[in-house]
Design a protein around this motif. Structure first.
Motif, PDB file in Angstrom:
ATOM      1  N   ILE A   1       0.059   9.255   6.941  1.00 43.30           N
ATOM      2  CA  ILE A   1      -0.294   8.385   5.946  1.00 43.30           C
ATOM      3  C   ILE A   1      -0.295   6.723   6.469  1.00 43.30           C
ATOM      4  CG2 ILE A   1       0.296   7.509   3.593  1.00 43.30           C
ATOM      5  CD1 ILE A   1       1.366  10.432   3.152  1.00 43.30           C
TER       6      ILE A   1
ATOM      7  N   ASN B   1       0.078   4.117  -2.615  1.00 43.71           N
ATOM      8  CA  ASN B   1      -0.732   5.352  -2.200  1.00 43.71           C
ATOM      9  C   ASN B   1      -0.411   6.434  -2.945  1.00 43.71           C
ATOM     10  OD1 ASN B   1      -1.063   7.594  -0.138  1.00 43.71           O
ATOM     11  ND2 ASN B   1      -1.623   6.028   0.967  1.00 43.71           N
TER      12      ASN B   1
ATOM     13  N   GLN C   1      -2.935   5.977   8.308  1.00 42.18           N
ATOM     14  CA  GLN C   1      -4.389   5.660   7.470  1.00 42.18           C
ATOM     15  C   GLN C   1      -4.051   4.325   6.742  1.00 42.18           C
ATOM     16  OE1 GLN C   1      -4.336   9.018   4.886  1.00 42.18           O
ATOM     17  NE2 GLN C   1      -5.094  10.520   6.146  1.00 42.18           N
ATOM     18  N   ILE C   2      -2.818   3.740   6.268  1.00 36.61           N
ATOM     19  CA  ILE C   2      -2.876   2.622   5.647  1.00 36.61           C
ATOM     20  C   ILE C   2      -3.026   1.528   6.684  1.00 36.61           C
ATOM     21  CG2 ILE C   2      -1.080   1.076   4.798  1.00 36.61           C
ATOM     22  CD1 ILE C   2       0.226   3.344   3.225  1.00 36.61           C
TER      23      ILE C   2
ATOM     24  N   GLN D   1       0.859  -1.269   0.010  1.00 35.09           N
ATOM     25  CA  GLN D   1      -0.014   0.063  -0.040  1.00 35.09           C
ATOM     26  C   GLN D   1       1.004   1.171  -0.021  1.00 35.09           C
ATOM     27  OE1 GLN D   1      -3.224   0.939  -0.269  1.00 35.09           O
ATOM     28  NE2 GLN D   1      -3.414  -1.147  -1.201  1.00 35.09           N
ATOM     29  N   THR D   2       1.952   1.156   0.722  1.00 34.84           N
ATOM     30  CA  THR D   2       2.791   2.340   0.393  1.00 34.84           C
ATOM     31  C   THR D   2       3.454   2.605  -1.001  1.00 34.84           C
ATOM     32  OG1 THR D   2       5.098   1.054   0.967  1.00 34.84           O
ATOM     33  CG2 THR D   2       3.977   1.839   2.967  1.00 34.84           C
TER      34      THR D   2
END
Length: 332
Positions: free
Chosen positions: A320, A256, A323-324, A252-253
């Motif tokens: 961030i 994003n 959030q992930i 996901q990083t």
């Protein structure tokens, strides 16, 4: 009766990992550090996890929050060779790694080892040295060895680098290369103490008088014991679903929209090892999703980069990552 015996045999499980030696050792270190350090429990826990998993640490904080002191106290609490290197703009790679000196008696060059040849190395103000000097750490931090004049020198185990840097002052500093940041297991931020903690800190300082703080801490852990503990932590079990959970977080990083640099596979491996360390810290021989979430922030926030547009809006990598972690479903 025969059926009951058969059932009891089926319910017999193999004995789990004995974490008592780890608990006793960590409690001893915590006890020694608490003689001087007030608060900063998350900092101490993360440093202990790094020690358990043989990972390097980057300490960041404004001047005066005891970054160097905490590193020196940890070094004093474990009975291993320790060296300190003060990074400056004129420092050369040979000042860290060592250099070949011509021996007139033997009529040959002899390699004189630099201060990096120690078990625990404190690098103070790592961002003070230029890129050439910082690059000298790449091989030793990743592979625990250095290569000089075609000869490879293996570092003694355990080998741990603790580096400090000031995030505020930019004059006379050099930004750490991403490749070097990626070699630190954790980036740990040390904040100002709370009011009650600062009052207690002043009381301790008053009671100490002229006595050096470092003298209050005694060594409680030998190098052989640390290696033994690290091997135990490596045996902590983790379910396949949790391995997938780690992979999804790191993936996901990279996807994003607020990040233009995601985490590398080295980050996935770092979360794996760190989550095992947190499990052992909590007295468990198995990893839970909470261990992974606890490991994810200090592992990831220095490995990802926020897009310039979001950075100008005040968005941070920590926000961030939070959030992930909230977005990805936790395995059951």
């Amino acid at each position: 009766m025969e059926e009951q015996n058969q059932q009891s045999e089926e319910l017999h499980f193999e004995s789990r990992i004995n974490l008592q030696p780890i608990k006793e050792s960590l409690d001893a270190i915590r006890g020694e550090l608490s003689k001087v350090v007030v608060g900063q429990h998350h900092v101490i826990d993360q440093m202990l996890v790094a020690l358990l998993t043989n990972g390097h640490i980057l300490l960041e904080g404004v001047p005066g929050v005891a970054k160097t002191l905490i590193a020196k106290l940890l070094a004093k609490s474990i009975q291993v060779p320790f060296s300190r290197i003060q990074f400056t703009p004129d420092l050369m790679p040979s000042d860290i790694l060592g250099t070949s000196v011509f021996d007139l008696k033997k009529s040959e060059f002899e390699f004189k080892k630099g201060p990096i040849f120690s078990n625990l190395v404190l690098i103070d103000e790592i961002n003070r040295a230029p890129a050439k000097t910082q690059a000298a750490l790449f091989e030793v931090m990743e592979e625990r060895q250095i290569t000089m004049d075609g000869t490879t020198y293996i570092m003694e185990k355990p080998f741990l680098v603790i580096a400090t840097q000031n995030p505020i002052e930019q004059e006379g500093t050099y930004r750490l290369p991403e490749a070097q940041l990626d070699r630190f297991l954790f980036k740990i931020n040390i904040d100002y103490p709370k009011l009650e903690e600062e009052i207690l800190l002043l009381e301790k300082e008053h009671q100490l008088g002229n006595e050096a703080k470092i003298n209050l801490v005694e060594s409680s852990l030998q190098a052989s014991k640390i290696i033994e503990i690290q091997a135990l932590v490596n045996q902590v079990t983790i379910e396949k679903s949790l391995l997938e959970y780690i992979a999804k977080i790191v993936q996901q990083t990279r996807e994003n929209a607020f990040l233009y640099l995601g985490a590398s596979p080295r980050a996935s491996i770092a979360i794996l090892h760190a989550s095992k360390g947190f499990a052992a810290l909590h007295g468990r021989d198995f990893v839970t999703p909470e261990d992974i979430k606890q490991a994810a922030l200090p592992v990831l926030h220095h490995r990802v980069m926020v897009t310039p547009e979001r950075e100008m809006e005040g968005v941070t990598s920590k926000q961030i990552i939070h959030q992930i972690l909230e977005m990805i479903e936790i395995p059951r």
